[in-house]
Design a protein around this motif. Structure first.
Motif, PDB file in Angstrom:
ATOM      1  N   GLY A 143       5.281 -27.963 -35.262  1.00  9.43           N
ATOM      2  CA  GLY A 143       5.587 -27.248 -36.494  1.00  9.43           C
ATOM      3  C   GLY A 143       4.384 -27.118 -37.397  1.00  9.43           C
ATOM      4  O   GLY A 143       3.785 -28.120 -37.784  1.00  9.43           O
ATOM      5  N   ILE A 144       3.990 -25.880 -37.727  1.00 15.47           N
ATOM      6  CA  ILE A 144       2.935 -25.600 -38.699  1.00 15.47           C
ATOM      7  C   ILE A 144       3.607 -25.095 -39.969  1.00 15.47           C
ATOM      8  O   ILE A 144       4.324 -24.101 -39.949  1.00 15.47           O
ATOM      9  CB  ILE A 144       1.947 -24.553 -38.154  1.00 15.47           C
ATOM     10  CG1 ILE A 144       1.219 -25.114 -36.919  1.00 15.47           C
ATOM     11  CG2 ILE A 144       0.937 -24.147 -39.227  1.00 15.47           C
ATOM     12  CD1 ILE A 144       0.293 -24.125 -36.261  1.00 15.47           C
ATOM     13  N   LEU A 145       3.369 -25.782 -41.076  1.00 16.21           N
ATOM     14  CA  LEU A 145       4.064 -25.474 -42.322  1.00 16.21           C
ATOM     15  C   LEU A 145       3.219 -24.667 -43.300  1.00 16.21           C
ATOM     16  O   LEU A 145       3.758 -24.059 -44.224  1.00 16.21           O
ATOM     17  CB  LEU A 145       4.512 -26.780 -43.001  1.00 16.21           C
ATOM     18  CG  LEU A 145       5.444 -27.669 -42.175  1.00 16.21           C
ATOM     19  CD1 LEU A 145       5.791 -28.926 -42.964  1.00 16.21           C
ATOM     20  CD2 LEU A 145       6.705 -26.927 -41.789  1.00 16.21           C
ATOM     21  N   SER A 146       1.895 -24.697 -43.122  1.00 23.34           N
ATOM     22  CA  SER A 146       1.025 -24.011 -44.067  1.00 23.34           C
ATOM     23  C   SER A 146      -0.245 -23.562 -43.361  1.00 23.34           C
ATOM     24  O   SER A 146      -0.710 -24.221 -42.431  1.00 23.34           O
ATOM     25  CB  SER A 146       0.677 -24.935 -45.242  1.00 23.34           C
ATOM     26  OG  SER A 146      -0.177 -24.296 -46.165  1.00 23.34           O
TER      27      SER A 146
ATOM     28  N   SER B 159      12.205 -14.742 -39.194  1.00 25.95           N
ATOM     29  CA  SER B 159      12.458 -14.751 -37.759  1.00 25.95           C
ATOM     30  C   SER B 159      11.472 -13.851 -37.028  1.00 25.95           C
ATOM     31  O   SER B 159      11.404 -13.865 -35.794  1.00 25.95           O
ATOM     32  CB  SER B 159      13.898 -14.303 -37.474  1.00 25.95           C
ATOM     33  OG  SER B 159      14.114 -12.993 -37.975  1.00 25.95           O
ATOM     34  N   ASP B 160      10.702 -13.052 -37.773  1.00 22.98           N
ATOM     35  CA  ASP B 160       9.583 -12.285 -37.236  1.00 22.98           C
ATOM     36  C   ASP B 160       8.551 -12.130 -38.351  1.00 22.98           C
ATOM     37  O   ASP B 160       8.688 -12.715 -39.429  1.00 22.98           O
ATOM     38  CB  ASP B 160      10.044 -10.918 -36.700  1.00 22.98           C
ATOM     39  CG  ASP B 160      10.771 -10.074 -37.756  1.00 22.98           C
ATOM     40  OD1 ASP B 160      10.565 -10.324 -38.966  1.00 22.98           O
ATOM     41  OD2 ASP B 160      11.552  -9.176 -37.377  1.00 22.98           O
TER      42      ASP B 160
ATOM     43  N   LEU C 267       6.760 -15.142 -31.343  1.00 20.10           N
ATOM     44  CA  LEU C 267       6.570 -15.504 -29.944  1.00 20.10           C
ATOM     45  C   LEU C 267       6.626 -17.010 -29.711  1.00 20.10           C
ATOM     46  O   LEU C 267       6.388 -17.464 -28.598  1.00 20.10           O
ATOM     47  CB  LEU C 267       5.216 -14.961 -29.453  1.00 20.10           C
ATOM     48  CG  LEU C 267       5.058 -13.431 -29.552  1.00 20.10           C
ATOM     49  CD1 LEU C 267       3.667 -13.017 -29.099  1.00 20.10           C
ATOM     50  CD2 LEU C 267       6.123 -12.731 -28.721  1.00 20.10           C
ATOM     51  N   SER C 268       6.969 -17.760 -30.748  1.00 23.15           N
ATOM     52  CA  SER C 268       7.018 -19.218 -30.576  1.00 23.15           C
ATOM     53  C   SER C 268       8.293 -19.668 -29.891  1.00 23.15           C
ATOM     54  O   SER C 268       8.375 -20.784 -29.379  1.00 23.15           O
ATOM     55  CB  SER C 268       6.912 -19.908 -31.940  1.00 23.15           C
ATOM     56  OG  SER C 268       8.074 -19.653 -32.734  1.00 23.15           O
ATOM     57  N   GLY C 269       9.309 -18.805 -29.918  1.00 29.13           N
ATOM     58  CA  GLY C 269      10.589 -19.193 -29.336  1.00 29.13           C
ATOM     59  C   GLY C 269      11.454 -20.003 -30.262  1.00 29.13           C
ATOM     60  O   GLY C 269      12.584 -20.352 -29.919  1.00 29.13           O
ATOM     61  N   THR C 270      10.953 -20.292 -31.462  1.00 28.97           N
ATOM     62  CA  THR C 270      11.730 -21.094 -32.419  1.00 28.97           C
ATOM     63  C   THR C 270      12.514 -20.207 -33.377  1.00 28.97           C
ATOM     64  O   THR C 270      13.443 -20.681 -34.033  1.00 28.97           O
ATOM     65  CB  THR C 270      10.793 -21.999 -33.240  1.00 28.97           C
ATOM     66  OG1 THR C 270       9.899 -21.182 -34.018  1.00 28.97           O
ATOM     67  CG2 THR C 270       9.959 -22.894 -32.325  1.00 28.97           C
TER      68      THR C 270
ATOM     69  N   ALA D 181      -3.312 -14.641 -39.351  1.00 27.44           N
ATOM     70  CA  ALA D 181      -3.038 -15.966 -38.799  1.00 27.44           C
ATOM     71  C   ALA D 181      -1.593 -16.329 -39.131  1.00 27.44           C
ATOM     72  O   ALA D 181      -1.173 -16.232 -40.292  1.00 27.44           O
ATOM     73  CB  ALA D 181      -3.993 -17.002 -39.369  1.00 27.44           C
ATOM     74  N   VAL D 182      -0.834 -16.729 -38.113  1.00 31.43           N
ATOM     75  CA  VAL D 182       0.595 -17.006 -38.277  1.00 31.43           C
ATOM     76  C   VAL D 182       0.906 -18.394 -37.733  1.00 31.43           C
ATOM     77  O   VAL D 182       0.475 -18.760 -36.633  1.00 31.43           O
ATOM     78  CB  VAL D 182       1.447 -15.950 -37.547  1.00 31.43           C
ATOM     79  CG1 VAL D 182       2.931 -16.290 -37.661  1.00 31.43           C
ATOM     80  CG2 VAL D 182       1.175 -14.558 -38.110  1.00 31.43           C
ATOM     81  N   GLY D 183       1.645 -19.170 -38.511  1.00 34.50           N
ATOM     82  CA  GLY D 183       2.129 -20.471 -38.068  1.00 34.50           C
ATOM     83  C   GLY D 183       3.636 -20.456 -37.900  1.00 34.50           C
ATOM     84  O   GLY D 183       4.347 -19.787 -38.662  1.00 34.50           O
ATOM     85  N   SER D 184       4.123 -21.160 -36.891  1.00 34.01           N
ATOM     86  CA  SER D 184       5.555 -21.221 -36.611  1.00 34.01           C
ATOM     87  C   SER D 184       5.967 -22.666 -36.390  1.00 34.01           C
ATOM     88  O   SER D 184       5.143 -23.582 -36.509  1.00 34.01           O
ATOM     89  CB  SER D 184       5.897 -20.373 -35.377  1.00 34.01           C
ATOM     90  OG  SER D 184       5.496 -19.025 -35.551  1.00 34.01           O
ATOM     91  N   MET D 185       7.233 -22.847 -36.046  1.00 35.16           N
ATOM     92  CA  MET D 185       7.741 -24.207 -35.866  1.00 35.16           C
ATOM     93  C   MET D 185       7.438 -24.779 -34.489  1.00 35.16           C
ATOM     94  O   MET D 185       8.009 -25.793 -34.106  1.00 35.16           O
ATOM     95  CB  MET D 185       9.247 -24.243 -36.136  1.00 35.16           C
ATOM     96  CG  MET D 185       9.591 -24.187 -37.617  1.00 35.16           C
ATOM     97  SD  MET D 185       8.686 -25.404 -38.627  1.00 35.16           S
ATOM     98  CE  MET D 185       9.396 -26.927 -38.026  1.00 35.16           C
TER      99      MET D 185
END
Length: 523
Positions: free
Chosen positions: A226-229, A460-461, A483-486, A502-506
């Motif tokens: 998980g990337i939060l910031s 969600s996107d 594309l993280s699947g989360t 730059a995008v962070g997801s869970m």
């Protein structure tokens, strides 16, 4: 054997009883007559201390002084002897002068360092005194605690601080000098903004429409994904991420390599921010602390300050345009205004009218306005100089997860459970709402690019809108699937000139979106 004065073989050698040194007799006689001491050791010396050394005599012809060549040679010899004595004395004086000069320079350097330290301590004491005069009267113990706090270089723990009336910690306050600095920065940036043009290097819409995922980088631990910031350095191609795994990662976009992993927080890192000067970096965490990190030449970061002023999770960090101050917002329903160099909390502002905590915060580009979002769906606008709440925006559903001011200074975008709202700061009203997801899917992030031409939202996107005016339509120009699947894109940031995102997801991966051929290769 050579004369200790002239350095030549003496014609009439003489030896000192005290030093054992060899001299030309006529030279040592003249030196003793002039100075009364040994020319080498400096000891008192008389002709009684001089012993002549017997040698085979050389018979010299008689000569008149100036009427013959031998006479002239005698005169020249006498002059040479005097010159030798004078030269020797000058050499000794030069040597002593050099020693005295070296000692004086050392003392001057040491005195300058002491004076500089004393001036610094004096200025700190004056600042503390001026700030204390603007606050309520403090007891002697409280004043001593405040002084110790100001001189502690920022590394402090809350348990060491004295409490004032009502159990509140004593804060020095925002001084007149600080307010003047903020006002001057505001004036300068406002004037520059009027002349500012959209950079010709900004990525055009047709290029952004062709953006795709260029690379994916596993920066954080698999045990706690998980990337939060996320944040991008304004002048370097360097990206920072804060993760659920309690660490922050500094990542070089160009090389695709991790530069440094910052460990120290005990809970998830909720906010990361670069400071565009002095290689400084700030992290906020759910462990209630804020850390200021100092970069070094070898690429590593060392913790410079640990700030423990909040009593609940720190949710947001935002840096002022002066790059000398920053604000943190926490679920304890307060925000703190810090001096970056010292780590000193100048003021801690709470809202007595509500009990909701702060979940997001951002400085206006000009620096005199601060926006905060609460867990109760309220957006508050603050005057930084007076720390007063000057406006409130309601209408959201759920916690305000993120906010971003446009570079033109007119628009504020906020995100929450119900989507994104755009606010006109001139008329203090909501003029547009995006609801891209269903009611069960929150919008986690919203971000203007530096030019103010594009707006990105993440949930969600990831969606990118073209910024328009209050009345014109804001068109969605690109949608990127998560594309993280989360199904949870948590943060998004534009690179320089919007050339990439730059995008962070869970999950634990940082994803880079851009134009194929311009970014990093697929990893």
């Amino acid at each position: 054997m050579f004369c200790s004065i002239s350095g030549v073989v003496p014609e009439e050698p003489a030896v000192s009883k005290k030093s054992g040194l060899l001299y030309e007799k006529r030279l040592i006689q003249r030196h003793i007559a002039d100075y009364g001491k040994c020319p080498v050791t400096g000891e008192p010396l008389t002709m009684d201390d001089i012993v002549l050394v017997k040698t085979s005599e050389i018979v010299k012809p008689r000569s008149s002084q100036a009427a013959s060549i031998p006479g002239l040679l005698g005169i020249f010899q006498n002059e040479w002897d005097g010159l030798m004595l004078s030269t020797f004395a000058l050499e000794q004086q030069l040597h002593m002068a050099r020693q005295e000069l070296s000692h004086a320079l050392y003392q001057h350097d040491a005195a300058c360092r002491v004076i500089a330290r004393l001036k610094k301590e004096r200025d700190e004491a004056r600042l503390l005194l001026a700030q204390a005069e603007r606050q309520i009267p403090m007891s002697a113990s409280a004043a001593a605690a405040a002084n110790a706090l100001a001189l502690s270089n920022g590394k402090r723990a809350s348990e060491d601080e004295e409490l004032g009336p009502g159990g509140k910690r004593i804060r020095p306050g925002v001084s007149g000098d600080v307010i003047a600095e903020l006002t001057e920065c505001n004036s300068t940036l406002s004037q520059e903004r009027k002349k500012r043009q959209i950079p010709p290097t900004l990525a055009p819409i047709d290029a952004l429409e062709r953006y795709t995922q260029l690379s994916s980088h596993p920066l954080h631990k698999t045990s706690k994904p998980g990337i939060l910031s996320v944040d991008i350095h304004p002048s370097k191609d360097v990206i920072a991420t804060g993760g659920v795994d309690t660490s922050a990662v500094i990542f070089d976009h160009a090389s695709g390599q991790i530069l440094s992993t910052l460990s120290g927080h005990s809970k998830k890192v909720t906010s990361v921010k670069f400071v565009p000067r002095d290689e400084l970096f700030i992290t906020g965490s759910a462990d209630k602390t804020v850390r200021v990190w100092q970069g070094s030449e070898n690429g590593n970061y060392n913790c410079r300050h640990i700030l423990k002023d909040h009593t609940a999770e720190v949710q947001a960090v935002t840096v002022h345009a002066t790059h000398s101050y920053f604000v943190t917002a926490s679920l304890d329903n307060t925000w703190c205004f810090y001096d970056l160099s010292s780590g000193l909390c100048l003021t801690q502002v709470g809202d007595a009218s509500g009990s909701e905590g702060y979940t997001s915060a951002a400085f206006h580009p000009d620096g005199l306005i601060l926006g905060t979002g609460t867990s109760e769906a309220l957006v508050r606008i603050w005057d930084v100089k007076s720390q007063s709440n000057v406006a409130k925006f309601d209408g959201h559903i759920g916690p305000v997860t993120a906010m971003s001011f446009s570079e033109n200074g007119y628009f504020l975008a906020t995100s929450a459970q119900d989507g994104v709202k755009l606010w006109d700061l001139r008329k203090l009203r909501n003029f547009r709402t995006f609801s891209p997801y269903d009611s069960d899917t929150p919008t986690n992030a919203v971000e203007f690019d530096h030019s103010g031409c594009y707006l990105a939202i993440a949930g969600s996107d990831i969606r990118v809108y073209q910024v328009a005016s209050v009345k014109a339509e804001w068109n969605c120009v690109k949608t990127f699937p998560d594309l993280s699947g989360t199904g949870k894109a948590t943060c998004v940031k534009f690179g320089s000139d919007a050339k990439y995102m730059a995008v962070g997801s869970m999950d634990r991966n940082l994803r880079i979106f851009g134009l194929p051929g311009d970014g990093a290769e697929e990893s």
